[in-house]
Design a protein around this motif. Structure first.
Motif, PDB file in Angstrom:
ATOM      1  N   SER A  47       6.451  59.372 -14.852  1.00  0.00           N
ATOM      2  CA  SER A  47       6.558  58.382 -13.779  1.00  0.00           C
ATOM      3  C   SER A  47       5.496  57.312 -13.969  1.00  0.00           C
ATOM      4  CB  SER A  47       6.374  59.059 -12.419  1.00  0.00           C
ATOM      5  OG  SER A  47       5.042  59.508 -12.265  1.00  0.00           O
ATOM      6  N   ASN A  48       5.614  56.216 -13.220  1.00  0.00           N
ATOM      7  CA  ASN A  48       4.638  55.128 -13.343  1.00  0.00           C
ATOM      8  C   ASN A  48       3.227  55.586 -13.029  1.00  0.00           C
ATOM      9  OD1 ASN A  48       6.577  53.355 -14.117  1.00  0.00           O
ATOM     10  ND2 ASN A  48       6.520  52.075 -12.287  1.00  0.00           N
ATOM     11  N   ASP A  49       3.075  56.392 -11.969  1.00  0.00           N
ATOM     12  CA  ASP A  49       1.740  56.856 -11.585  1.00  0.00           C
ATOM     13  C   ASP A  49       1.086  57.657 -12.705  1.00  0.00           C
ATOM     14  OD1 ASP A  49       2.223  55.650  -9.217  1.00  0.00           O
ATOM     15  OD2 ASP A  49       2.101  57.444  -7.971  1.00  0.00           O
ATOM     16  N   ASN A  55      -2.918  55.754 -19.377  1.00  0.00           N
ATOM     17  CA  ASN A  55      -3.560  54.525 -19.843  1.00  0.00           C
ATOM     18  C   ASN A  55      -5.039  54.502 -19.509  1.00  0.00           C
ATOM     19  OD1 ASN A  55      -1.128  53.605 -20.853  1.00  0.00           O
ATOM     20  ND2 ASN A  55      -0.608  52.454 -19.008  1.00  0.00           N
ATOM     21  N   LEU A  56      -5.397  55.059 -18.344  1.00  0.00           N
ATOM     22  CA  LEU A  56      -6.806  55.134 -17.976  1.00  0.00           C
ATOM     23  C   LEU A  56      -7.579  55.981 -18.968  1.00  0.00           C
ATOM     24  CD1 LEU A  56      -9.128  54.698 -15.924  1.00  0.00           C
ATOM     25  CD2 LEU A  56      -8.333  56.743 -14.748  1.00  0.00           C
ATOM     26  N   CYS A  57      -7.022  57.140 -19.338  1.00  0.00           N
ATOM     27  CA  CYS A  57      -7.691  58.013 -20.315  1.00  0.00           C
ATOM     28  C   CYS A  57      -7.784  57.353 -21.683  1.00  0.00           C
ATOM     29  CB  CYS A  57      -6.950  59.346 -20.419  1.00  0.00           C
ATOM     30  SG  CYS A  57      -7.116  60.388 -18.951  1.00  0.00           S
ATOM     31  N   LYS A  58      -6.775  56.581 -22.052  1.00  0.00           N
ATOM     32  CA  LYS A  58      -6.838  55.841 -23.312  1.00  0.00           C
ATOM     33  C   LYS A  58      -7.974  54.827 -23.290  1.00  0.00           C
ATOM     34  CE  LYS A  58      -1.977  56.236 -24.705  1.00  0.00           C
ATOM     35  NZ  LYS A  58      -0.696  55.514 -24.934  1.00  0.00           N
ATOM     36  N   ASN A  59      -8.173  54.188 -22.127  1.00  0.00           N
ATOM     37  CA  ASN A  59      -9.277  53.237 -21.980  1.00  0.00           C
ATOM     38  C   ASN A  59     -10.632  53.920 -22.069  1.00  0.00           C
ATOM     39  OD1 ASN A  59      -7.784  50.941 -21.786  1.00  0.00           O
ATOM     40  ND2 ASN A  59      -8.012  50.687 -19.576  1.00  0.00           N
ATOM     41  N   GLY A  66       2.224  59.934 -27.003  1.00  0.00           N
ATOM     42  CA  GLY A  66       3.345  60.170 -26.100  1.00  0.00           C
ATOM     43  C   GLY A  66       3.140  59.400 -24.809  1.00  0.00           C
ATOM     44  N   PRO A  67       3.901  59.700 -23.761  1.00  0.00           N
ATOM     45  CA  PRO A  67       4.845  60.827 -23.669  1.00  0.00           C
ATOM     46  C   PRO A  67       6.201  60.523 -24.309  1.00  0.00           C
ATOM     47  CG  PRO A  67       4.767  59.644 -21.591  1.00  0.00           C
ATOM     48  CD  PRO A  67       3.762  58.981 -22.486  1.00  0.00           C
ATOM     49  N   ILE A  68       6.788  61.551 -24.916  1.00  0.00           N
ATOM     50  CA  ILE A  68       8.122  61.470 -25.506  1.00  0.00           C
ATOM     51  C   ILE A  68       8.917  62.679 -25.020  1.00  0.00           C
ATOM     52  CG2 ILE A  68       9.471  61.427 -27.623  1.00  0.00           C
ATOM     53  CD1 ILE A  68       7.018  60.248 -29.024  1.00  0.00           C
ATOM     54  N   ASN A  69       9.986  62.424 -24.308  1.00  0.00           N
ATOM     55  CA  ASN A  69      10.825  63.506 -23.766  1.00  0.00           C
ATOM     56  C   ASN A  69       9.996  64.548 -23.014  1.00  0.00           C
ATOM     57  OD1 ASN A  69      13.162  62.373 -24.845  1.00  0.00           O
ATOM     58  ND2 ASN A  69      12.889  63.433 -26.791  1.00  0.00           N
ATOM     59  N   ASN A  70       9.125  64.049 -22.122  1.00  0.00           N
ATOM     60  CA  ASN A  70       8.284  64.902 -21.268  1.00  0.00           C
ATOM     61  C   ASN A  70       7.274  65.728 -22.054  1.00  0.00           C
ATOM     62  OD1 ASN A  70      11.418  65.254 -19.928  1.00  0.00           O
ATOM     63  ND2 ASN A  70       9.840  64.275 -18.718  1.00  0.00           N
ATOM     64  N   TYR A  71       6.916  65.267 -23.240  1.00  0.00           N
ATOM     65  CA  TYR A  71       5.949  65.972 -24.105  1.00  0.00           C
ATOM     66  C   TYR A  71       4.797  65.030 -24.414  1.00  0.00           C
ATOM     67  CZ  TYR A  71       3.997  68.119 -28.334  1.00  0.00           C
ATOM     68  OH  TYR A  71       3.149  68.660 -29.274  1.00  0.00           O
ATOM     69  N   LEU A  72       3.566  65.569 -24.368  1.00  0.00           N
ATOM     70  CA  LEU A  72       2.364  64.758 -24.579  1.00  0.00           C
ATOM     71  C   LEU A  72       1.335  65.548 -25.370  1.00  0.00           C
ATOM     72  CD1 LEU A  72       1.172  61.953 -23.513  1.00  0.00           C
ATOM     73  CD2 LEU A  72      -0.065  63.332 -21.848  1.00  0.00           C
ATOM     74  N   VAL A  73       0.652  64.872 -26.295  1.00  0.00           N
ATOM     75  CA  VAL A  73      -0.436  65.486 -27.057  1.00  0.00           C
ATOM     76  C   VAL A  73      -1.711  64.698 -26.800  1.00  0.00           C
ATOM     77  CG1 VAL A  73      -1.317  66.094 -29.344  1.00  0.00           C
ATOM     78  CG2 VAL A  73       1.119  66.318 -28.854  1.00  0.00           C
ATOM     79  N   LYS A  85     -13.279  47.753 -20.335  1.00  0.00           N
ATOM     80  CA  LYS A  85     -13.570  48.648 -19.222  1.00  0.00           C
ATOM     81  C   LYS A  85     -12.886  48.189 -17.942  1.00  0.00           C
ATOM     82  CE  LYS A  85     -17.974  50.464 -20.892  1.00  0.00           C
ATOM     83  NZ  LYS A  85     -19.383  50.746 -20.557  1.00  0.00           N
ATOM     84  N   ILE A  86     -11.804  47.436 -18.102  1.00  0.00           N
ATOM     85  CA  ILE A  86     -10.998  47.013 -16.960  1.00  0.00           C
ATOM     86  C   ILE A  86      -9.783  47.926 -16.879  1.00  0.00           C
ATOM     87  CG2 ILE A  86      -9.665  45.146 -15.935  1.00  0.00           C
ATOM     88  CD1 ILE A  86     -11.444  43.180 -17.424  1.00  0.00           C
ATOM     89  N   ASN A  87      -9.672  48.669 -15.798  1.00  0.00           N
ATOM     90  CA  ASN A  87      -8.621  49.675 -15.658  1.00  0.00           C
ATOM     91  C   ASN A  87      -7.682  49.287 -14.518  1.00  0.00           C
ATOM     92  OD1 ASN A  87      -9.871  51.704 -17.570  1.00  0.00           O
ATOM     93  ND2 ASN A  87     -11.508  51.533 -16.059  1.00  0.00           N
ATOM     94  N   PHE A  88      -6.426  48.992 -14.857  1.00  0.00           N
ATOM     95  CA  PHE A  88      -5.406  48.689 -13.852  1.00  0.00           C
ATOM     96  C   PHE A  88      -4.594  49.958 -13.617  1.00  0.00           C
ATOM     97  CE2 PHE A  88      -1.040  47.355 -12.789  1.00  0.00           C
ATOM     98  CZ  PHE A  88      -1.311  46.727 -11.574  1.00  0.00           C
ATOM     99  N   ILE A  89      -4.520  50.404 -12.362  1.00  0.00           N
ATOM    100  CA  ILE A  89      -3.848  51.672 -12.066  1.00  0.00           C
ATOM    101  C   ILE A  89      -2.669  51.514 -11.120  1.00  0.00           C
ATOM    102  CG2 ILE A  89      -5.859  53.117 -12.523  1.00  0.00           C
ATOM    103  CD1 ILE A  89      -6.398  53.118  -9.543  1.00  0.00           C
ATOM    104  N   GLY A  90      -2.139  50.292 -11.014  1.00  0.00           N
ATOM    105  CA  GLY A  90      -0.926  50.078 -10.232  1.00  0.00           C
ATOM    106  C   GLY A  90      -1.057  50.538  -8.791  1.00  0.00           C
ATOM    107  N   ASN A  91      -0.088  51.332  -8.345  1.00  0.00           N
ATOM    108  CA  ASN A  91      -0.073  51.825  -6.975  1.00  0.00           C
ATOM    109  C   ASN A  91      -0.448  53.300  -6.894  1.00  0.00           C
ATOM    110  OD1 ASN A  91       0.346  51.602  -4.177  1.00  0.00           O
ATOM    111  ND2 ASN A  91       2.455  52.286  -4.336  1.00  0.00           N
ATOM    112  N   SER A  92      -1.121  53.810  -7.917  1.00  0.00           N
ATOM    113  CA  SER A  92      -1.419  55.242  -7.993  1.00  0.00           C
ATOM    114  C   SER A  92      -2.758  55.563  -7.321  1.00  0.00           C
ATOM    115  CB  SER A  92      -1.439  55.701  -9.455  1.00  0.00           C
ATOM    116  OG  SER A  92      -1.701  57.078  -9.529  1.00  0.00           O
ATOM    117  N   GLY A  93      -2.697  55.886  -6.037  1.00  0.00           N
ATOM    118  CA  GLY A  93      -3.910  56.304  -5.332  1.00  0.00           C
ATOM    119  C   GLY A  93      -4.434  57.624  -5.859  1.00  0.00           C
ATOM    120  N   THR A  94      -3.528  58.503  -6.322  1.00  0.00           N
ATOM    121  CA  THR A  94      -3.939  59.790  -6.889  1.00  0.00           C
ATOM    122  C   THR A  94      -4.831  59.589  -8.103  1.00  0.00           C
ATOM    123  OG1 THR A  94      -1.850  60.775  -6.162  1.00  0.00           O
ATOM    124  CG2 THR A  94      -3.105  61.981  -7.825  1.00  0.00           C
TER     125      THR A  94
END
Length: 404
Positions: A47-49, A55-59, A66-73, A85-94
């Motif tokens: 999902s977007n969140d 993306n935050l962890c990549k930063n 991934g993710p590809i077909n619900n799989y992530l490494v 160090k600019i992190n955009f997190i959309g509407n994800s309060g979590t």
């Protein structure tokens, strides 16, 4: 310009339902910041969140494939250079609540227009007590800048019922090796505690189906008197809506119970329901706060006078669900009275109208499964938590769809 989507009727049939738990998806990704090893994640919710959390962890220099077909490494052993160090997190309060204690110094966190109007006071307060130096807008709105991170240890009384604040402090304690004592007024979701115990000896994480998403299917099946086999995560702090249905008289048969990665997973078959209760108290509402819009849609189909207490927390979600549900139900001809933190549902003559989901994914999905033909604004809202919602519930080209 607002977009509108006309709903049709649905039923998922013959096909396996895979909807990864959103809360566990967030936490599984963020554990990569405190576990120096390679982790594989299966049945991740795309999902977007969750994408914003990735993306935050990549930063933060973590290599993620991934993710590809619900799989992530996730490969923490091989770090990459931090580009910005600019992190955009959309509407994800979590994302912001869970990760704020793990973000690097001099990092800038900003959300979209909706998130920038939601206060982050409840997570900023304990971090400031630990020694964080944080700058934010008035009323603790984003954008947020972390200037310095000190760790002095803390004994904190968690007055607000929030598992996200608790998880933020736990992750900070593990990452910094500083003792933090947390006292809860009421027990909250324990995904973080369960995952920390389990992940030390595991490189593979399987995320069970999200009950919050499965509950939309359950609601439709009950209202339309259908029978279907479902499997989902059965964490006792997540199944308040399920407990409510049990107390209402729903007939359910459990034919599989297993533990996967320290989380309970069950497979059930729904049979029938006879509604009994007409008062819902706050002690059960705290465990089903995300399903309140769905609960109201469920109750109006039975046309019984119902009182619901303990709804104060609804005001701090993706939108003010307390007011927005009230306004939309009035548009549908439902008689409803609201007070400070409770409401009285009196039923009424249900008729068609426009529904304004106000950038809130749960409002869109809850009204979508009504028996009436409605036009609902902002279809794109579902991308934040249940991107397959339309594919599962309104697709005539596969076996998911059943005609009325």
């Amino acid at each position: 310009m607002k977009s509108y989507f006309k709903k049709n009727f649905f039923l998922k049939k013959k096909k396996k339902i895979n909807i990864g738990d959103k809360s566990m998806s967030h936490r599984s990704i963020l554990y990569s910041l405190i576990n120096k090893k390679i982790i594989e994640i299966f049945n991740l919710l795309e999902s977007n969140d969750v994408i914003f959390t990735i993306n935050l962890c990549k930063n933060l220099s973590v290599n993620i494939y991934g993710p590809i077909n619900n799989y992530l490494v996730i490969n923490f052993l091989k770090k990459k250079n931090i580009i910005n160090k600019i992190n955009f997190i959309g509407n994800s309060g979590t994302t912001i609540r869970l990760s704020l204690s793990l973000i690097l110094n001099n990092s800038f966190i900003i959300g979209d227009k909706s998130l920038n109007k939601r206060t982050m006071y409840r997570v900023i307060k304990p971090l400031c007590l630990i020694g964080y130096i944080i700058q934010c807008k008035k009323n603790f709105f984003t954008p947020i800048i972390i200037f310095k991170k000190n760790n002095f240890g803390l004994k904190y009384n968690l007055i607000n019922i929030s598992s996200q604040i608790k998880s933020c402090l736990i992750l900070n304690s593990i990452n910094s090796f500083i003792k933090i004592y947390i006292k809860e007024k009421k027990n909250t979701r324990d995904h973080t505690e369960r995952k920390i115990i389990n992940i030390k000896n595991k490189n593979n994480i399987f995320i069970p189906n999200d009950f919050s998403s499965i509950s939309f299917i359950i609601n439709y099946l009950i209202i339309n008197k259908k029978i279907l086999i479902l499997n989902f995560n059965f964490n006792k702090f997540r199944i308040g809506y399920f407990d409510f249905l049990i107390k209402c008289g729903i007939k359910i048969y459990f034919f599989k119970k297993i533990i996967i990665n320290n989380e309970h997973n069950v497979k059930i078959i729904l049979l029938k329901l006879k509604l009994k209760n007409n008062v819902i108290f706050s002690n059960i509402i705290s465990r089903m706060i995300d399903e309140i819009p769905l609960l109201l849609i469920f109750l109006i189909n039975y046309k019984k006078i119902t009182k619901i207490y303990g709804l104060e927390e609804l005001k701090y979600k993706e939108s003010n669900r307390f007011i927005n549900m009230y306004n939309n139900l009035l548009l549908l001809g439902i008689k409803i009275i609201i007070k400070k933190n409770y409401l009285i549902l009196k039923g009424g003559i249900f008729h068609n109208n426009f529904i304004f989901s106000k950038n809130d994914h749960r409002l869109f999905m809850s009204f979508y499964i009504c028996k009436k033909e409605l036009k609902i604004s902002n279809l794109e809202n579902i991308l934040s938590s249940f991107p397959n919602f339309i594919f599962i519930f309104n697709n005539k080209k596969n076996s998911f769809y059943v005609y009325k």
